[in-house]
Motif scaffolding. Structure first.
Motif, PDB file in Angstrom:
ATOM      1  N   VAL A 202       0.832  -1.198   0.000  1.00 41.40           N
ATOM      2  CA  VAL A 202       0.000   0.000   0.000  1.00 41.40           C
ATOM      3  C   VAL A 202       0.871   1.255   0.000  1.00 41.40           C
ATOM      4  N   ASP A 203       0.332   2.314  -0.568  1.00 44.72           N
ATOM      5  CA  ASP A 203       0.956   3.633  -0.591  1.00 44.72           C
ATOM      6  C   ASP A 203      -0.032   4.594   0.071  1.00 44.72           C
ATOM      7  N   ILE A 204       0.382   5.249   1.160  1.00 42.76           N
ATOM      8  CA  ILE A 204      -0.520   6.068   1.965  1.00 42.76           C
ATOM      9  C   ILE A 204       0.030   7.492   2.067  1.00 42.76           C
ATOM     10  N   GLU A 205      -0.782   8.469   1.735  1.00 41.03           N
ATOM     11  CA  GLU A 205      -0.433   9.875   1.935  1.00 41.03           C
ATOM     12  C   GLU A 205      -1.447  10.494   2.881  1.00 41.03           C
ATOM     13  N   THR A 206      -0.952  11.069   3.981  1.00 37.25           N
ATOM     14  CA  THR A 206      -1.828  11.590   5.018  1.00 37.25           C
ATOM     15  C   THR A 206      -1.395  12.995   5.414  1.00 37.25           C
ATOM     16  N   MET A 207      -2.383  13.862   5.697  1.00 35.49           N
ATOM     17  CA  MET A 207      -2.138  15.200   6.232  1.00 35.49           C
ATOM     18  C   MET A 207      -2.905  15.334   7.536  1.00 35.49           C
ATOM     19  N   PHE A 208      -2.196  15.691   8.618  1.00 39.39           N
ATOM     20  CA  PHE A 208      -2.799  15.842   9.941  1.00 39.39           C
ATOM     21  C   PHE A 208      -2.827  17.308  10.346  1.00 39.39           C
ATOM     22  N   GLU A 209      -3.893  17.708  11.020  1.00 41.26           N
ATOM     23  CA  GLU A 209      -4.005  19.034  11.614  1.00 41.26           C
ATOM     24  C   GLU A 209      -3.977  18.916  13.133  1.00 41.26           C
ATOM     25  N   LEU A 210      -3.349  19.893  13.773  1.00 39.39           N
ATOM     26  CA  LEU A 210      -3.262  19.935  15.232  1.00 39.39           C
ATOM     27  C   LEU A 210      -4.021  21.166  15.711  1.00 39.39           C
TER      28      LEU A 210
ATOM     29  N   LEU B 280       2.664  12.968   6.022  1.00 42.95           N
ATOM     30  CA  LEU B 280       3.337  11.677   6.124  1.00 42.95           C
ATOM     31  C   LEU B 280       2.970  10.832   4.916  1.00 42.95           C
ATOM     32  N   ARG B 281       3.974  10.253   4.292  1.00 45.77           N
ATOM     33  CA  ARG B 281       3.744   9.267   3.233  1.00 45.77           C
ATOM     34  C   ARG B 281       4.437   7.972   3.628  1.00 45.77           C
ATOM     35  N   THR B 282       3.692   6.884   3.559  1.00 47.00           N
ATOM     36  CA  THR B 282       4.219   5.589   3.976  1.00 47.00           C
ATOM     37  C   THR B 282       3.935   4.565   2.885  1.00 47.00           C
ATOM     38  N   LEU B 283       4.964   3.820   2.516  1.00 51.85           N
ATOM     39  CA  LEU B 283       4.824   2.743   1.548  1.00 51.85           C
ATOM     40  C   LEU B 283       5.154   1.424   2.225  1.00 51.85           C
ATOM     41  N   ILE B 284       4.286   0.458   2.050  1.00 48.29           N
ATOM     42  CA  ILE B 284       4.455  -0.862   2.653  1.00 48.29           C
ATOM     43  C   ILE B 284       4.463  -1.899   1.543  1.00 48.29           C
ATOM     44  N   ASP B 285       5.458  -2.745   1.547  1.00 43.74           N
ATOM     45  CA  ASP B 285       5.540  -3.854   0.598  1.00 43.74           C
ATOM     46  C   ASP B 285       5.887  -5.108   1.388  1.00 43.74           C
ATOM     47  N   HIS B 286       4.849  -5.762   1.904  1.00 41.07           N
ATOM     48  CA  HIS B 286       5.000  -6.961   2.725  1.00 41.07           C
ATOM     49  C   HIS B 286       5.883  -6.663   3.938  1.00 41.07           C
ATOM     50  N   SER B 287       7.154  -7.057   3.930  1.00 43.49           N
ATOM     51  CA  SER B 287       7.987  -6.880   5.122  1.00 43.49           C
ATOM     52  C   SER B 287       8.680  -5.524   5.170  1.00 43.49           C
ATOM     53  N   ILE B 288       8.530  -4.694   4.144  1.00 47.12           N
ATOM     54  CA  ILE B 288       9.273  -3.435   4.064  1.00 47.12           C
ATOM     55  C   ILE B 288       8.343  -2.262   4.329  1.00 47.12           C
ATOM     56  N   ILE B 289       8.792  -1.347   5.180  1.00 46.21           N
ATOM     57  CA  ILE B 289       8.069  -0.115   5.452  1.00 46.21           C
ATOM     58  C   ILE B 289       9.010   1.053   5.179  1.00 46.21           C
ATOM     59  N   GLU B 290       8.594   1.955   4.289  1.00 46.30           N
ATOM     60  CA  GLU B 290       9.349   3.179   4.033  1.00 46.30           C
ATOM     61  C   GLU B 290       8.435   4.361   4.313  1.00 46.30           C
TER      62      GLU B 290
ATOM     63  N   CYS C  89      13.343  10.412   6.249  1.00 46.43           N
ATOM     64  CA  CYS C  89      12.921   9.133   5.678  1.00 46.43           C
ATOM     65  C   CYS C  89      13.413   8.015   6.573  1.00 46.43           C
ATOM     66  N   ILE C  90      12.519   7.081   6.890  1.00 45.20           N
ATOM     67  CA  ILE C  90      12.870   5.926   7.718  1.00 45.20           C
ATOM     68  C   ILE C  90      12.451   4.665   6.975  1.00 45.20           C
ATOM     69  N   THR C  91      13.357   3.726   6.884  1.00 45.40           N
ATOM     70  CA  THR C  91      13.075   2.429   6.262  1.00 45.40           C
ATOM     71  C   THR C  91      13.287   1.336   7.294  1.00 45.40           C
ATOM     72  N   ALA C  92      12.345   0.415   7.401  1.00 48.98           N
ATOM     73  CA  ALA C  92      12.433  -0.657   8.397  1.00 48.98           C
ATOM     74  C   ALA C  92      11.854  -1.942   7.834  1.00 48.98           C
ATOM     75  N   ARG C  93      12.178  -3.043   8.495  1.00 47.03           N
ATOM     76  CA  ARG C  93      11.645  -4.359   8.139  1.00 47.03           C
ATOM     77  C   ARG C  93      10.782  -4.879   9.276  1.00 47.03           C
ATOM     78  N   VAL C  94       9.638  -5.442   8.912  1.00 43.02           N
ATOM     79  CA  VAL C  94       8.749  -6.120   9.858  1.00 43.02           C
ATOM     80  C   VAL C  94       8.322  -7.423   9.208  1.00 43.02           C
ATOM     81  N   TYR C  95       8.394  -8.521   9.958  1.00 42.76           N
ATOM     82  CA  TYR C  95       8.076  -9.843   9.405  1.00 42.76           C
ATOM     83  C   TYR C  95       6.833 -10.394  10.093  1.00 42.76           C
ATOM     84  N   PRO C  96       5.650 -10.054   9.598  1.00 39.61           N
ATOM     85  CA  PRO C  96       4.426 -10.491  10.279  1.00 39.61           C
ATOM     86  C   PRO C  96       4.167 -11.979  10.087  1.00 39.61           C
ATOM     87  N   LYS C  97       3.489 -12.560  11.056  1.00 41.03           N
ATOM     88  CA  LYS C  97       3.058 -13.955  10.960  1.00 41.03           C
ATOM     89  C   LYS C  97       1.577 -14.051  10.628  1.00 41.03           C
TER      90      LYS C  97
END
Length: 376
Positions: free
Chosen positions: A200-208, A303-313, A322-330
């Motif tokens: 998924v590709d997510i683009e979000t704008m938050f107001e405070l 914030l824009r977040t891209l998820i490709d299975h185990s990869i989160i950018e 920019c932060i890139t991380a790995r998550v291995y869901p079961k």
């Protein structure tokens, strides 16, 4: 035409027949060898008299010596008739031919006259490490991969680089869902329905809306990662953490994937964080965090977040971090991955806009026509 600086006259020869591009510019390819690379250099001219070298070669490789007798020309895909050198349309392919190592070689491709200008971009390919054990890497037979390509430029403040996914990535978007003007009270959570969060590709704008009420951020620890590592996604501040997460809800409502947050906003900064957890053991579950310098009185929190299975950018502040991380869901695999927005802060947050798209597979090394996706 004269050899460029650093190229001997003996390594500059055998111009091709000229061709004319859609913009009226004439071009010629010349064989060369420089810095231990064989190459086909492009020279271009508006009047066929005064020639300048294109900053990038048409092709270069360190696996050959001098490129002799290069040629570049279109061939018809519909018949056996020859084609004039300046033809560029869907009915032709182009041939790049050269002689090196005492043999002739050629390859066939599509000549993209728009891509020839390189779009004046600086593009970075980052590397994504594995976060599981070495034993798992050996079992898989591979380890690590390239991240999505990012365009790089300097922020208008002159203080930092900005990274943003190249525009071509938008071609993978499909099945859009959106949310506008969603008010998130303290402790609220809702699912963004109609989309799975595995790709998924997510683009979000938050107001405070109550920014003046936000607490002061303790920056005595200059490394934001250390600050974030002492907390988790359930810690409650006035503002944060809030944002979206990819997970599944068990009866206990326990998060077993990742939460991405902006805790404790103040003045002109917010914190861009990826918290990682998993049901699996022996994983690197480091929390990643960075300060993002934006004027929250003038801008919303993007914030824009891209998820490709185990990869989160995740790109915060329109690419200022920019932060890139790995998550291995079961459990959150394929259609079992869900997308939620939440607010663990005590003050309310408004989602001004949230757009999410499913991501299709990239068509790489496809054979046949563009319509024939089954050959990819």
């Amino acid at each position: 035409m004269t050899p460029p600086i650093g190229v001997n006259g003996d390594n500059f020869r055998d111009p091709t027949t000229a061709w004319q591009g859609p913009d009226g510019t004439w071009k010629v390819v010349i064989g060369s060898y420089s810095n231990k690379q064989g190459m086909a250099i492009i020279y271009q001219s508006k009047d066929f008299v005064n020639w300048t070298m294109h900053p990038k070669p048409l092709y270069s490789t360190s696996k050959t010596d001098m490129w002799e007798c290069p040629d570049f020309f279109p061939v018809s895909i519909n018949n056996t008739n020859g084609v004039e050198t300046s033809v560029t349309n869907p009915s032709v392919r182009h041939v790049m031919k050269a002689s090196f190592n005492s043999h002739n070689y050629y390859f066939v491709g599509t000549y993209d006259t728009e891509q020839e200008n390189k779009k004046n971009r600086r593009i970075l390919w980052a590397w994504v490490n594995e976060s599981n054990s070495s034993e798992d890497d050996i079992h898989k037979g591979w380890s690590g991969l390239q991240a999505i390509p990012r365009k790089i430029w300097i922020d208008r403040s002159g203080k930092q680089l900005v990274q943003w996914p190249v525009e071509e990535l938008n071609n993978l978007r499909d099945n859009q869902v959106y949310v506008y003007g969603k008010h998130l009270k303290s402790g609220s959570v809702f699912e963004v329905s109609g989309i799975t969060a595995s790709k998924v590709d997510i683009e979000t704008m938050f107001e405070l809306p109550e920014l003046e009420e936000a607490e002061f951020m303790d920056t005595s620890l200059v490394d934001p990662q250390l600050i974030c590592d002492r907390k988790d996604s359930f810690v409650t501040g006035k503002y944060g953490p809030f944002v979206s997460r990819r997970d599944w809800l068990l009866l206990s409502r326990t998060i077993h994937s990742c939460a991405i947050g902006h805790p404790h906003s103040f003045d002109s900064m917010f914190k861009h964080v990826i918290y990682r957890s998993s049901l699996r053991n022996n994983l690197d579950k480091t929390t990643y965090g960075a300060f993002v310098d934006i004027d929250l009185h003038q801008e919303m929190v993007p914030l824009r977040t891209l998820i490709d299975h185990s990869i989160i950018e995740s790109f915060g502040g329109k690419g200022r971090t920019c932060i890139t991380a790995r998550v291995y869901p079961k459990l959150a695999i394929n259609n079992e991955g869900h997308l939620f927005a939440f607010n663990n802060g005590t003050l309310s947050v408004t989602i001004s806009s949230l757009h999410a798209w499913s991501l299709n597979k990239a068509k790489i090394n496809c054979r046949g026509s563009l319509e024939n996706t089954e050959s990819c």
